[in-house]
Design an enzyme around this catalytic site. Structure first.
Site, PDB file in Angstrom:
ATOM      1  N   ARG A 197      -5.608 -14.577   3.285  1.00 13.48           N
ATOM      2  CA  ARG A 197      -5.515 -13.196   2.801  1.00 13.48           C
ATOM      3  C   ARG A 197      -5.711 -13.079   1.284  1.00 13.48           C
ATOM      4  O   ARG A 197      -5.097 -12.222   0.634  1.00 13.48           O
ATOM      5  CB  ARG A 197      -4.167 -12.579   3.225  1.00 13.48           C
ATOM      6  CG  ARG A 197      -3.935 -12.539   4.726  1.00 13.48           C
ATOM      7  CD  ARG A 197      -5.000 -11.720   5.449  1.00 13.48           C
ATOM      8  NE  ARG A 197      -4.841 -11.767   6.887  1.00 13.48           N
ATOM      9  CZ  ARG A 197      -5.510 -12.584   7.691  1.00 13.48           C
ATOM     10  NH1 ARG A 197      -6.410 -13.411   7.199  1.00 13.48           N
ATOM     11  NH2 ARG A 197      -5.308 -12.557   8.992  1.00 13.48           N
ATOM     12  N   SER A 233      -1.481  -4.288  10.092  1.00 16.06           N
ATOM     13  CA  SER A 233      -0.435  -5.301   9.945  1.00 16.06           C
ATOM     14  C   SER A 233       0.180  -5.173   8.555  1.00 16.06           C
ATOM     15  O   SER A 233      -0.498  -5.340   7.541  1.00 16.06           O
ATOM     16  CB  SER A 233      -1.036  -6.690  10.145  1.00 16.06           C
ATOM     17  OG  SER A 233      -0.039  -7.672  10.082  1.00 16.06           O
ATOM     18  N   GLU A 267       1.363  -7.500   3.218  1.00 18.31           N
ATOM     19  CA  GLU A 267      -0.077  -7.683   3.311  1.00 18.31           C
ATOM     20  C   GLU A 267      -0.783  -6.409   2.865  1.00 18.31           C
ATOM     21  O   GLU A 267      -1.825  -6.449   2.232  1.00 18.31           O
ATOM     22  CB  GLU A 267      -0.480  -8.041   4.749  1.00 18.31           C
ATOM     23  CG  GLU A 267      -1.958  -8.280   4.933  1.00 18.31           C
ATOM     24  CD  GLU A 267      -2.280  -8.829   6.314  1.00 18.31           C
ATOM     25  OE1 GLU A 267      -3.239  -8.330   6.926  1.00 18.31           O
ATOM     26  OE2 GLU A 267      -1.589  -9.754   6.775  1.00 18.31           O
TER      27      GLU A 267
END
Length: 309
Positions: free
Chosen positions: A176, A226, A296
């Protein structure tokens, strides 16, 4: 410098139809949440992107790049300065086994074009609701695949308006994260190196991944996707579920009863509702399991109280 002065300079670069004052960010985020952007511009060419970036660098304005609005929570007070939206730069083309997608293209669209040309490698992206540029920033991934598996190189603009070509090894792709986000580059296009495959097999795999996603994720409600990164040794959704948080929330926001890793805009939630629900989840999981959940999703903009006067 006033917003109208910036507006006038931007219209000289991009045209009146591509520059907006006080544009509601809720129209451009998948959460359907967010206050207004002071100035909102949608360039149509790479040259316009570079010119807008150079203009911004000259005036040192607050600046935000908007892709598909899928991984972002915009606060209720909106966004100061300049927001650049890449929606017009969204073409995808194929040459042999090489797929080139502009930064504003949906990564789902790129996966679909790959299927149409019997190219395998992008199946994992068939359900990721972000732009190609955003996918590069986050090294987006799902179901065992990620961008770094198939990327060849990227054409981007630096914060000073210079054009750069970044090969795979230059991108520092990790879980990520990438050099794109760290150095605030703007992706103009990404070139993926795929392989010839069987169209029926590719289609079947994508259908399976789509079914798995739709059966497990609360796609019937707006959400940021998410919310949290996967903590080492754990799954964020499992920790949240085991903390008894599903169905709980603040205001119109709620931890999904379908997938605990998602917070949904169930009933006209504000950004304040959404962020308060995130804080509640993080605090409860920390108290219950001693695990610190890391976001995130990105939170941007200002609270209403900060702009009230």
């Amino acid at each position: 410098m006033t917003n109208m002065m910036i507006y006038n300079e931007l219209t000289a670069i991009c045209g009146e139809n591509n520059v907006f004052i006080d544009e509601p960010m809720s129209h451009h985020t998948l959460t359907k949440i967010g206050g207004k952007a002071d100035v909102f511009v949608t360039p149509q060419t790479y040259e316009q992107v570079a010119d807008v970036v150079r203009l911004n660098a000259n005036y040192h304005l607050p600046f935000m790049l908007l892709g598909n609005g899928s991984n972002m929570i915009v606060k209720d007070g909106g966004v100061r300065g300049l927001v650049m939206y890449m929606s017009h730069l969204s073409s995808v083309r194929v040459e042999g086994t090489q797929l080139t997608a502009q930064g504003g293209a949906g990564i789902i669209h790129a996966a679909q074009i790959a299927l149409e040309h019997s190219l395998t490698g992008l199946e994992f992206a068939c359900g990721i609701p972000g732009s190609v540029g955003g996918a590069m920033v986050m090294n987006a991934g799902a179901y065992g695949g990620e961008v770094k598996d198939v990327i060849d190189h990227v054409k981007a603009v630096t914060p000073t308006g210079d054009l750069v070509i970044l090969n795979k090894e230059d991108l520092a792709l990790d879980y990520r994260t990438s050099i794109i986000g760290k150095k605030h580059y703007i992706v103009l296009e990404a070139v993926f190196k795929l392989e010839k495959g069987d169209a029926a097999e590719i289609k079947e795999k994508m259908a399976d991944l789509t079914y798995r996603r739709e059966s497990k994720q609360p796609l019937e409600y707006p959400s940021v996707g998410s919310v949290f990164k996967r903590p080492p040794g754990y799954f964020a959704g499992k920790l949240i579920q085991d903390s008894g948080l599903q169905g709980k929330g603040v205001g119109g926001a709620e931890v999904s009863t379908k997938h605990a890793g998602f917070i949904v805009n169930k009933n006209n939630a504000t950004a304040a509702d959404y962020i308060a629900t995130i804080d509640m989840v993080r605090e409860t999981v920390k108290q219950t399991f001693g695990v610190e959940l890391e976001l995130e999703a990105k939170i941007v903009g200002e609270d209403l109280t900060e702009t009230a006067d």
